[in-house]
Design a protein around this motif. Sequence first.
Motif, mmCIF file in Angstrom:
data_model
loop_
_atom_site.group_PDB
_atom_site.id
_atom_site.type_symbol
_atom_site.label_atom_id
_atom_site.label_comp_id
_atom_site.label_asym_id
_atom_site.label_seq_id
_atom_site.Cartn_x
_atom_site.Cartn_y
_atom_site.Cartn_z
ATOM 1 N N PHE A 224 27.005 16.629 8.812
ATOM 2 C CA PHE A 224 25.983 17.539 9.311
ATOM 3 C C PHE A 224 24.731 16.779 9.736
ATOM 4 O O PHE A 224 24.107 17.094 10.748
ATOM 5 N N HIS B 21 25.416 15.182 12.978
ATOM 6 C CA HIS B 21 25.387 16.242 13.984
ATOM 7 C C HIS B 21 23.940 16.563 14.377
ATOM 8 O O HIS B 21 23.615 16.694 15.563
ATOM 9 N N CYS C 289 29.171 22.084 9.237
ATOM 10 C CA CYS C 289 29.412 21.449 10.525
ATOM 11 C C CYS C 289 30.872 21.630 10.903
ATOM 12 O O CYS C 289 31.712 21.948 10.056
ATOM 13 N N HIS D 268 26.946 26.691 17.381
ATOM 14 C CA HIS D 268 26.181 26.156 16.246
ATOM 15 C C HIS D 268 24.706 26.278 16.568
ATOM 16 O O HIS D 268 24.275 25.953 17.679
#
Length: 204
Positions: A121, A124, A51, A12
Amino acid sequence: MEPPKTPEEGYHLTEDLVDKAISFVADSKQVAPINLLYVLLPRRHARAPSCAQEWSDKYKGQFDEGWDVYREKTFARQKEMGIVPAEAELSRHDPDVAEWDTLSADERRLYAHMMEVFAGFMEHTDYHLGRLFAFLKSIGVFENTVIMLISDNGASSRGGPTGSVNENLFFNNVKEDLQRTWITSTRSAIQPLQPLCLGLDLGG
């Protein structure tokens, strides 16, 4: 520059950028302790959040009551926290946004899922910024660091009131399809860096 692993392996961009930021700060502290670190995290954060599923799964069902109820709950919580004055009044419902109760079951399912992914998200993002801050504390510079978090103007109107999973549809004057949106957005919660929604800018 090649990423250290593939999306299928859990790559990511946010995580990678924070790793690099920590590395840059560590190097810079040795040669130029007083320096500026500008971390530009992915512009997708608000416009097209994505995510890994474990992040969005934390919010499963939390938005099923819809954006109208969630808006009221958020406003009440802001009052409790002292963010807004106790006597403040919630602004009127935007007439360009459909009332949650008027949406079909499929629309409610889709939009609740979009909000779950957005929430996941953002958590995250918050987690990985926290890693950077923890590193600054570990090297003793956190208290002597000015941290500014800024963003752009938010969601893009190109997504329309229902959001979009592909902004090229807008540029080619192709009408959004609810079924296609649901299929794509479901995949987006699982596969990092896949588009989710471009600007549910009047709704959730």
